[in-house]
Scaffold this motif. Structure first.
Motif, mmCIF file in Angstrom:
data_model
loop_
_atom_site.group_PDB
_atom_site.id
_atom_site.type_symbol
_atom_site.label_atom_id
_atom_site.label_comp_id
_atom_site.label_asym_id
_atom_site.label_seq_id
_atom_site.Cartn_x
_atom_site.Cartn_y
_atom_site.Cartn_z
ATOM 1 N N ARG A 22 0.837 -1.195 0.000
ATOM 2 C CA ARG A 22 0.000 0.000 0.000
ATOM 3 C C ARG A 22 0.872 1.245 0.000
ATOM 4 N NH1 ARG A 22 -5.139 -0.274 2.763
ATOM 5 N NH2 ARG A 22 -5.354 1.755 1.769
ATOM 6 N N LEU A 23 0.371 2.338 -0.555
ATOM 7 C CA LEU A 23 1.062 3.622 -0.539
ATOM 8 C C LEU A 23 0.855 4.291 0.816
ATOM 9 C CD1 LEU A 23 0.167 5.068 -4.065
ATOM 10 C CD2 LEU A 23 2.201 3.756 -3.392
ATOM 11 N N ALA A 24 1.873 5.005 1.279
ATOM 12 C CA ALA A 24 1.793 5.677 2.585
ATOM 13 C C ALA A 24 0.776 6.819 2.573
ATOM 14 C CB ALA A 24 3.164 6.190 2.989
ATOM 15 N N GLU A 25 0.753 7.605 1.500
ATOM 16 C CA GLU A 25 -0.154 8.754 1.414
ATOM 17 C C GLU A 25 -0.778 8.830 0.019
ATOM 18 O OE1 GLU A 25 1.325 12.459 2.957
ATOM 19 O OE2 GLU A 25 2.708 11.396 4.287
ATOM 20 N N PRO A 26 -1.720 7.940 -0.273
ATOM 21 C CA PRO A 26 -2.315 7.927 -1.612
ATOM 22 C C PRO A 26 -3.249 9.108 -1.837
ATOM 23 C CG PRO A 26 -3.425 6.350 -0.214
ATOM 24 C CD PRO A 26 -2.266 6.893 0.581
ATOM 25 N N MET A 27 -3.326 9.538 -3.068
ATOM 26 C CA MET A 27 -4.281 10.570 -3.468
ATOM 27 C C MET A 27 -5.676 9.982 -3.630
ATOM 28 S SD MET A 27 -1.808 12.350 -6.295
ATOM 29 C CE MET A 27 -2.940 13.619 -6.815
ATOM 30 N N CYS A 37 -17.387 -14.693 -3.200
ATOM 31 C CA CYS A 37 -16.296 -15.505 -2.651
ATOM 32 C C CYS A 37 -15.524 -14.810 -1.533
ATOM 33 C CB CYS A 37 -15.334 -15.907 -3.759
ATOM 34 S SG CYS A 37 -14.441 -14.516 -4.482
ATOM 35 N N GLY A 38 -15.798 -13.533 -1.305
ATOM 36 C CA GLY A 38 -15.093 -12.809 -0.257
ATOM 37 C C GLY A 38 -13.761 -12.227 -0.685
ATOM 38 N N SER A 39 -13.386 -12.396 -1.939
ATOM 39 C CA SER A 39 -12.140 -11.789 -2.419
ATOM 40 C C SER A 39 -12.204 -10.283 -2.230
ATOM 41 C CB SER A 39 -11.918 -12.103 -3.905
ATOM 42 O OG SER A 39 -11.618 -13.462 -4.088
ATOM 43 N N ARG A 40 -11.045 -9.690 -1.912
ATOM 44 C CA ARG A 40 -10.994 -8.249 -1.660
ATOM 45 C C ARG A 40 -9.695 -7.685 -2.242
ATOM 46 N NH1 ARG A 40 -12.990 -6.984 3.729
ATOM 47 N NH2 ARG A 40 -11.883 -8.884 4.200
ATOM 48 N N VAL A 41 -9.828 -6.540 -2.913
ATOM 49 C CA VAL A 41 -8.675 -5.848 -3.488
ATOM 50 C C VAL A 41 -8.760 -4.375 -3.108
ATOM 51 C CG1 VAL A 41 -7.484 -5.170 -5.608
ATOM 52 C CG2 VAL A 41 -8.479 -7.455 -5.427
ATOM 53 N N THR A 42 -7.677 -3.851 -2.567
ATOM 54 C CA THR A 42 -7.563 -2.429 -2.265
ATOM 55 C C THR A 42 -6.486 -1.853 -3.169
ATOM 56 O OG1 THR A 42 -8.120 -2.869 0.039
ATOM 57 C CG2 THR A 42 -7.142 -0.721 -0.457
ATOM 58 N N VAL A 43 -6.810 -0.745 -3.829
ATOM 59 C CA VAL A 43 -5.856 -0.092 -4.730
ATOM 60 C C VAL A 43 -5.677 1.354 -4.283
ATOM 61 C CG1 VAL A 43 -5.368 0.619 -7.109
ATOM 62 C CG2 VAL A 43 -6.517 -1.565 -6.674
ATOM 63 N N ASP A 44 -4.419 1.759 -4.121
ATOM 64 C CA ASP A 44 -4.035 3.141 -3.839
ATOM 65 C C ASP A 44 -3.350 3.686 -5.085
ATOM 66 O OD1 ASP A 44 -4.670 2.790 -1.075
ATOM 67 O OD2 ASP A 44 -2.653 2.049 -0.681
ATOM 68 N N VAL A 45 -3.638 4.935 -5.444
ATOM 69 C CA VAL A 45 -2.942 5.549 -6.581
ATOM 70 C C VAL A 45 -2.552 6.984 -6.267
ATOM 71 C CG1 VAL A 45 -4.094 4.134 -8.329
ATOM 72 C CG2 VAL A 45 -5.021 6.358 -7.766
ATOM 73 N N ASN A 46 -1.484 7.390 -6.895
ATOM 74 C CA ASN A 46 -1.084 8.786 -6.959
ATOM 75 C C ASN A 46 -1.026 9.160 -8.432
ATOM 76 O OD1 ASN A 46 -0.839 9.284 -4.212
ATOM 77 N ND2 ASN A 46 1.275 8.546 -4.152
ATOM 78 N N ALA A 137 -8.561 10.276 -6.978
ATOM 79 C CA ALA A 137 -7.303 11.038 -7.032
ATOM 80 C C ALA A 137 -7.434 12.224 -7.974
ATOM 81 C CB ALA A 137 -6.158 10.129 -7.478
ATOM 82 N N ALA A 138 -8.093 12.036 -9.103
ATOM 83 C CA ALA A 138 -8.285 13.131 -10.046
ATOM 84 C C ALA A 138 -9.130 14.235 -9.443
ATOM 85 C CB ALA A 138 -8.918 12.626 -11.334
ATOM 86 N N MET A 139 -10.164 13.874 -8.679
ATOM 87 C CA MET A 139 -11.005 14.867 -8.026
ATOM 88 C C MET A 139 -10.204 15.618 -6.963
ATOM 89 S SD MET A 139 -14.824 13.171 -7.789
ATOM 90 C CE MET A 139 -14.408 12.268 -6.332
ATOM 91 N N SER A 140 -9.307 14.927 -6.269
ATOM 92 C CA SER A 140 -8.526 15.602 -5.227
ATOM 93 C C SER A 140 -7.531 16.595 -5.832
ATOM 94 C CB SER A 140 -7.802 14.585 -4.345
ATOM 95 O OG SER A 140 -6.670 14.034 -4.971
ATOM 96 N N THR A 141 -7.008 16.291 -7.013
ATOM 97 C CA THR A 141 -6.086 17.241 -7.637
ATOM 98 C C THR A 141 -6.846 18.433 -8.195
ATOM 99 O OG1 THR A 141 -6.126 16.055 -9.762
ATOM 100 C CG2 THR A 141 -4.360 15.501 -8.224
ATOM 101 N N THR A 142 -8.049 18.196 -8.697
ATOM 102 C CA THR A 142 -8.877 19.293 -9.188
ATOM 103 C C THR A 142 -9.278 20.195 -8.035
ATOM 104 O OG1 THR A 142 -9.721 17.904 -10.964
ATOM 105 C CG2 THR A 142 -10.973 19.871 -10.450
ATOM 106 N N GLY A 143 -9.634 19.576 -6.910
ATOM 107 C CA GLY A 143 -10.019 20.347 -5.726
ATOM 108 C C GLY A 143 -8.881 21.181 -5.172
ATOM 109 N N ASN A 144 -7.646 20.674 -5.305
ATOM 110 C CA ASN A 144 -6.493 21.404 -4.802
ATOM 111 C C ASN A 144 -6.158 22.619 -5.671
ATOM 112 O OD1 ASN A 144 -6.179 19.671 -2.645
ATOM 113 N ND2 ASN A 144 -4.676 18.381 -3.683
ATOM 114 N N ASP A 145 -6.558 22.550 -6.930
ATOM 115 C CA ASP A 145 -6.257 23.670 -7.821
ATOM 116 C C ASP A 145 -7.283 24.795 -7.723
ATOM 117 O OD1 ASP A 145 -4.084 22.286 -8.736
ATOM 118 O OD2 ASP A 145 -5.061 21.513 -10.530
#
Length: 146
Positions: A22-27, A37-46, A137-145
């Protein structure tokens, strides 16, 4: 379609998932779970310049979900949120028998699973989580601008 569902290539991919920390500080982050089946996937992106610059994943899934996660992780860097949404939608349509093979590399490995609909949610998890995480992540960068 006599190819085995869990073949050597599927098992090889399942055992070698890139970006499996996992990323320490993902966007953007998204977790998807298959109720079947209970499978689980977590994805972090910057993102940088509107494209995935870093990815981290936590994958707790069956071999098919792990293999799909491996294919996603191997090819995600440099993709835009829109490209990830397209890949997710193409994969979903293809698995449902409503579209041609997805443009994402090597997803044809899942041809033996096309008729095993109970496995489709696991195969889609990483793509669904990645598309959602990139959109966040795209929304967070738009919000920061703003």
């Amino acid at each position: 379609m006599n190819a085995p569902l869990y073949n050597t290539e599927i098992l090889r991919l399942a055992a070698s998932i890139p970006h499996h920390q996992r990323l320490a500080e993902p966007m953007g982050t998204s977790e998807k779970r298959s109720p079947i089946c209970g499978s689980r996937v977590t994805v972090d992106v910057n993102l940088a310049d509107g494209r995935v610059s870093e990815v981290g994943m936590l994958v707790r899934a069956c071999a098919l979900g792990q293999a799909s996660s491996s294919l996603l992780a191997a090819n995600i860097l440099g993709k835009t949120p829109a490209e990830l949404a397209t890949a997710r939608d193409e994969l979903t349509a293809w698995l449902a028998g409503e579209g041609s093979a997805p443009s994402w590399p090597d997803l044809d490995i899942f041809i033996p699973a096309l008729t095993v609909t109970a496995r489709h949610p696991s195969i889609r998890l990483a793509f669904e989580a990645a598309a959602e995480a990139a959109a966040i992540a795209a929304m967070s960068t738009t919000g920061n601008d703003a």
